[in-house]
Structure formats: structure tokens, C-alpha cells
Design a protein around this motif. Structure first.
Motif, PDB file in Angstrom:
ATOM      1  N   ASP A 190       3.721  37.110  15.192  1.00 44.49           N
ATOM      2  CA  ASP A 190       3.379  38.453  15.644  1.00 44.49           C
ATOM      3  C   ASP A 190       3.586  38.601  17.150  1.00 44.49           C
ATOM      4  N   ASN A 191       3.223  37.584  17.919  1.00 41.69           N
ATOM      5  CA  ASN A 191       3.437  37.638  19.366  1.00 41.69           C
ATOM      6  C   ASN A 191       4.919  37.635  19.717  1.00 41.69           C
ATOM      7  N   GLU A 192       5.694  36.830  18.996  1.00 39.35           N
ATOM      8  CA  GLU A 192       7.144  36.835  19.212  1.00 39.35           C
ATOM      9  C   GLU A 192       7.725  38.210  18.887  1.00 39.35           C
ATOM     10  N   ASP A 193       7.251  38.784  17.793  1.00 38.87           N
ATOM     11  CA  ASP A 193       7.726  40.094  17.354  1.00 38.87           C
ATOM     12  C   ASP A 193       7.391  41.165  18.390  1.00 38.87           C
ATOM     13  N   ARG A 194       6.147  41.184  18.854  1.00 42.38           N
ATOM     14  CA  ARG A 194       5.726  42.192  19.837  1.00 42.38           C
ATOM     15  C   ARG A 194       6.488  42.052  21.155  1.00 42.38           C
ATOM     16  N   ALA A 195       6.901  40.819  21.467  1.00 46.24           N
ATOM     17  CA  ALA A 195       7.661  40.582  22.704  1.00 46.24           C
ATOM     18  C   ALA A 195       9.157  40.851  22.517  1.00 46.24           C
ATOM     19  N   GLY A 196       9.546  41.184  21.297  1.00 43.88           N
ATOM     20  CA  GLY A 196      10.952  41.471  21.032  1.00 43.88           C
ATOM     21  C   GLY A 196      11.820  40.236  20.965  1.00 43.88           C
ATOM     22  N   ARG A 197      11.209  39.079  20.703  1.00 47.49           N
ATOM     23  CA  ARG A 197      11.971  37.834  20.595  1.00 47.49           C
ATOM     24  C   ARG A 197      12.207  37.549  19.106  1.00 47.49           C
ATOM     25  N   LEU A 243      18.650  41.538  11.289  1.00 47.78           N
ATOM     26  CA  LEU A 243      19.527  40.582  11.970  1.00 47.78           C
ATOM     27  C   LEU A 243      20.785  40.316  11.159  1.00 47.78           C
ATOM     28  N   LYS A 244      20.630  40.243   9.861  1.00 49.01           N
ATOM     29  CA  LYS A 244      21.779  39.989   8.994  1.00 49.01           C
ATOM     30  C   LYS A 244      22.791  41.132   9.062  1.00 49.01           C
ATOM     31  N   ASN A 245      22.267  42.361   9.201  1.00 52.97           N
ATOM     32  CA  ASN A 245      23.138  43.536   9.231  1.00 52.97           C
ATOM     33  C   ASN A 245      23.570  43.920  10.639  1.00 52.97           C
ATOM     34  N   GLY A 246      23.231  43.075  11.628  1.00 51.79           N
ATOM     35  CA  GLY A 246      23.639  43.344  12.998  1.00 51.79           C
ATOM     36  C   GLY A 246      22.834  44.437  13.672  1.00 51.79           C
ATOM     37  N   GLU A 247      21.622  44.725  13.134  1.00 51.17           N
ATOM     38  CA  GLU A 247      20.775  45.767  13.706  1.00 51.17           C
ATOM     39  C   GLU A 247      19.670  45.130  14.557  1.00 51.17           C
ATOM     40  N   THR A 248      19.132  45.889  15.502  1.00 53.98           N
ATOM     41  CA  THR A 248      18.016  45.408  16.317  1.00 53.98           C
ATOM     42  C   THR A 248      16.708  45.844  15.672  1.00 53.98           C
ATOM     43  N   PRO A 249      15.855  44.898  15.269  1.00 55.76           N
ATOM     44  CA  PRO A 249      14.580  45.267  14.636  1.00 55.76           C
ATOM     45  C   PRO A 249      13.676  46.007  15.616  1.00 55.76           C
ATOM     46  N   GLN A 250      12.799  46.835  15.082  1.00 48.96           N
ATOM     47  CA  GLN A 250      11.807  47.491  15.917  1.00 48.96           C
ATOM     48  C   GLN A 250      10.656  46.518  16.131  1.00 48.96           C
ATOM     49  N   ALA A 251      10.291  46.286  17.384  1.00 51.35           N
ATOM     50  CA  ALA A 251       9.263  45.296  17.709  1.00 51.35           C
ATOM     51  C   ALA A 251       7.862  45.824  17.428  1.00 51.35           C
ATOM     52  N   GLY A 252       6.970  44.903  17.103  1.00 51.95           N
ATOM     53  CA  GLY A 252       5.560  45.231  16.938  1.00 51.95           C
ATOM     54  C   GLY A 252       5.240  45.900  15.620  1.00 51.95           C
ATOM     55  N   PRO A 253       3.959  46.238  15.423  1.00 49.86           N
ATOM     56  CA  PRO A 253       3.540  46.881  14.172  1.00 49.86           C
ATOM     57  C   PRO A 253       4.250  48.211  13.970  1.00 49.86           C
ATOM     58  N   ILE A 254       4.828  48.373  12.796  1.00 47.90           N
ATOM     59  CA  ILE A 254       5.508  49.625  12.463  1.00 47.90           C
ATOM     60  C   ILE A 254       5.108  50.029  11.062  1.00 47.90           C
ATOM     61  N   GLY A 255       5.600  51.156  10.612  1.00 42.02           N
ATOM     62  CA  GLY A 255       5.214  51.693   9.313  1.00 42.02           C
ATOM     63  C   GLY A 255       5.653  50.821   8.156  1.00 42.02           C
ATOM     64  N   ALA A 273      22.288  29.850  23.526  1.00 41.82           N
ATOM     65  CA  ALA A 273      22.732  30.856  24.475  1.00 41.82           C
ATOM     66  C   ALA A 273      22.273  32.243  24.050  1.00 41.82           C
ATOM     67  N   GLU A 274      22.115  32.440  22.743  1.00 42.23           N
ATOM     68  CA  GLU A 274      21.756  33.766  22.232  1.00 42.23           C
ATOM     69  C   GLU A 274      20.267  34.047  22.343  1.00 42.23           C
ATOM     70  N   ALA A 275      19.433  33.004  22.210  1.00 43.86           N
ATOM     71  CA  ALA A 275      17.984  33.236  22.183  1.00 43.86           C
ATOM     72  C   ALA A 275      17.273  32.292  23.144  1.00 43.86           C
ATOM     73  N   ALA A 276      16.484  32.863  24.030  1.00 43.13           N
ATOM     74  CA  ALA A 276      15.728  32.037  24.974  1.00 43.13           C
ATOM     75  C   ALA A 276      14.510  31.453  24.281  1.00 43.13           C
ATOM     76  N   LYS A 277      14.088  30.292  24.757  1.00 41.81           N
ATOM     77  CA  LYS A 277      12.915  29.652  24.168  1.00 41.81           C
ATOM     78  C   LYS A 277      11.669  30.482  24.434  1.00 41.81           C
TER      79      LYS A 277
END
Length: 321
Positions: free
Chosen positions: A96-103, A150-162, A248-252
């Protein structure tokens, strides 16, 4: 272990989670297999192949129980309950923290889904609380939503959503334990077979069975922002999920600083108030709070430990929670 009969497919991911934790956390492995055995008995215990598989699983459980006989989490149900719940919520909070941070990365998807599986496992101790039912549904849905984005090349919406309530019922059912029908949006291949561009190396234990038909690719509309995040909502220093190597694509991911709750000064010299009569249920609750605190300390979660100890002290001194 013998090949899993098709009739028992709904327990495959719980068994895989058990295998992953064989050395890392044998208690988690034991209860995952116990859940799989109990669920498998309900699914099909009559056909020869299923009966043979379940008998071997029972033998494995008996062997583990003997090996772990000195472990309180195996010999005492309340301790085992606390151990599994804390472990599941640690995974949930990390994701959840990773998601809210957009990672968004492979390991956070795995953590969301594994948390939902471990919340399934909690049902071996009794019915889930409403809070944990919501955590399970949200974690499983989030894992699928981010995976498909991610599979479809889209950017997920971060944090709690509908999360659409009808979709929720269709995807998870009354028990939400089958692990089937989890897709959100267009049909998707399983997580194990996904495109390798999402991250290095395999991520065993996660899989999503596609639902037939198609649906909207964006987030559903129903508000889901009222999900309750348990105390200690931070990325723990020693998260149960193993972080993938940096690319290179994702920071720790960087752990967030811990927050320790203020100790109630009235509890420092607590004495039981006159006329307080504790029921057997009160003693059981106090014991459970202490067990939760001890389990939290295994993960260096001081905040959750303090809160549970304060609850136990308040209950024992005032007779009220």
C-alpha cells in the motif's frame, strides 16, 4: 508433493506461498498448508486423485507440527492467529505504501496478492473481521488492477481508488478464496507468464486467472477511499516480501520513517480500579492484545506493539476497551 488435481486448483497459490516460506517462515508455511487442506476437503475429498493428494498433505502437516512443536505459534492458536495476521498486514502495508508513492513494480504486486492469500489463511482460526474482509478484497483487486495496467502499458492510478461493488462480488465471491476470476479490464495471461519487461526474475506465488469477456480498462467508479489502514502504516525495515534487484526502470523503494505513538501517561502506574470485574472474555482479549504486541515486535514494529499493550492495560485496569 504430487501434482495438484484440477479439482483442487483454487488452493494452488496458497500451497505455492507455503513452499516459498518453507525456510523463511515455517509458521506461515504450516498454516498455508492447513488452510489448503481444509479447503481441499470441502472442494473434493472423494475422487481417488484428490483423496490421495490430501492424505499426503495431511501427512506433511503432521510432520511439520512435530518439528515445530516447541513453537508457540503452532501450539497456541491465539499466537498463531496473531503471527499470520501481522505477517499479512505487513505485506499489505508495504504494498500500500509503494502504491501510494507511485512505485509500481513486480514485488509490490506480489505483496498485495500474497497478503490477500494470507488473509484467506486467517479463516482457519475463525471468521474474518469485516476490516480484514475489506483488506483482502482490496489487496486482491489492487494486485490485478496494477498488473493489468503494467501489462497493457498503462500507468496505474496510485493510492486508494474506486472498486465497483458488482465487480467485487463477481471477482471474489462470498469467500474470496478461489483466486479465480481476478481480471480487471481485458482478459490477461497469468502473472507468471507475463511480459518480462515488468521486472527481472520470476515471482512465484502470484497468478491471475483471466475472466472471460472484456471490461473497462480504467479504474471503476465506486468510492473505496474509506478502507481502514491498520496502525503502523509504514514500509517496515524488514518487510516479509523480498525486494527485487534495482533496475534502470525502477528505483529501489525507500522505507518511510517510523512513527511511534505517544504513551498514555495514565497507564504508566496503572492499578486496577475498585469494583472492576473482568470476565473470561476480557482476559482472553487482554491475552490476545499481548500476543499481538509480541508478534509485532518480531517485525520491529514498535508502534503497533505499544498500541496493543496500552489496550491490554486499559482493559485490565478499567474493564473497558
Amino acid at each position: 508433493m504430487a501434482a495438484l488435481p484440477p479439482q483442487l486448483k483454487p488452493i494452488q497459490h496458497h500451497l505455492r506461498t507455503a513452499q516459498e516460506h518453507e525456510k523463511r517462515d515455517p509458521v506461515v508455511a504450516y498454516y498455508c498448508r492447513l488452510y489448503a487442506m481444509q479447503t481441499g476437503m470441502k472442494l473434493d475429498s472423494k475422487t481417488p486423485e484428490c483423496r490421495k493428494f490430501l492424505v499426503k498433505l495431511m501427512d506433511q502437516l503432521e510432520s511439520m507440527k512435530k518439528e515445530l512443536a516447541d513453537n508457540d505459534s503452532i501450539s497456541q492458536e491465539v499466537v498463531g492467529n496473531a503471527h499470520i495476521e501481522n505477517y499479512a498486514l505487513k505485506m499489505f502495508l508495504y504494498a500500500d505504501n509503494e502504491d501510494r508513492a507511485g512505485r509500481f513494480h513486480k514485488n509490490m504486486i506480489k505483496s498485495f496478492y500474497s497478503a490477500s492469500l494470507l488473509l484467506d489463511v486467517l479463516t482457519v482460526f475463525g471468521e474474518l473481521s469485516e476490516e480484514n474482509i475489506q483488506h483482502r478484497k482490496y489487496a486482491r483487486w489492487k494486485a490485478t488492477y496494477i498488473h493489468n495496467c503494467l501489462k497493457n502499458g498503462e500507468t496505474p492510478q496510485a493510492g486508494p481508488i474506486g472498486m465497483d461493488q458488482d465487480e467485487e462480488a463477481d471477482e471474489f465471491g462470498a469467500e474470496g478464496s478461489s483466486g479465480q476470476g481476478l481480471s480487471h479490464g481485458p482478459p490477461s495471461q497469468s502473472y507468471e507468464d507475463q511480459d518480462q519487461s515488468l521486472g527481472p526474475g520470476p515471482a512465484p506465488g502470484i497468478g491471475f486467472t483471466p475472466s472471460p469477456g472484456s471490461g473497462p480498462s480504467g479504474p471503476p467508479t465506486t468510492n473505496y477511499n474509506n478502507i481502514h489502514i491498520p496502525p503502523g502504516a509504514h514500509a517496515p525495515a524488514n518487510t516479509p516480501a523480498e525486494l527485487p534487484p534495482p533496475t534502470a526502470e525502477a528505483a529501489k523503494p525507500v522505507p518511510l520513517p517510523r512513527s511511534v505513538p505517544t504513551v498514555d501517561p495514565t497507564l504508566l502506574n496503572a492499578q486496577q480500579q475498585g469494583g472492576v470485574h473482568l470476565s473470561p472474555e476480557d482476559f482472553t482479549k487482554a491475552q490476545k492484545y499481548c500476543k499481538y504486541a509480541g508478534s509485532a515486535l518480531q517485525y520491529e514494529d514498535v508502534g503497533t506493539a505499544i498500541q496493543n499493550l496500552q489496550k491490554a492495560l486499559k482493559l485490565l485496569t478499567t474493564g473497558k476497551e
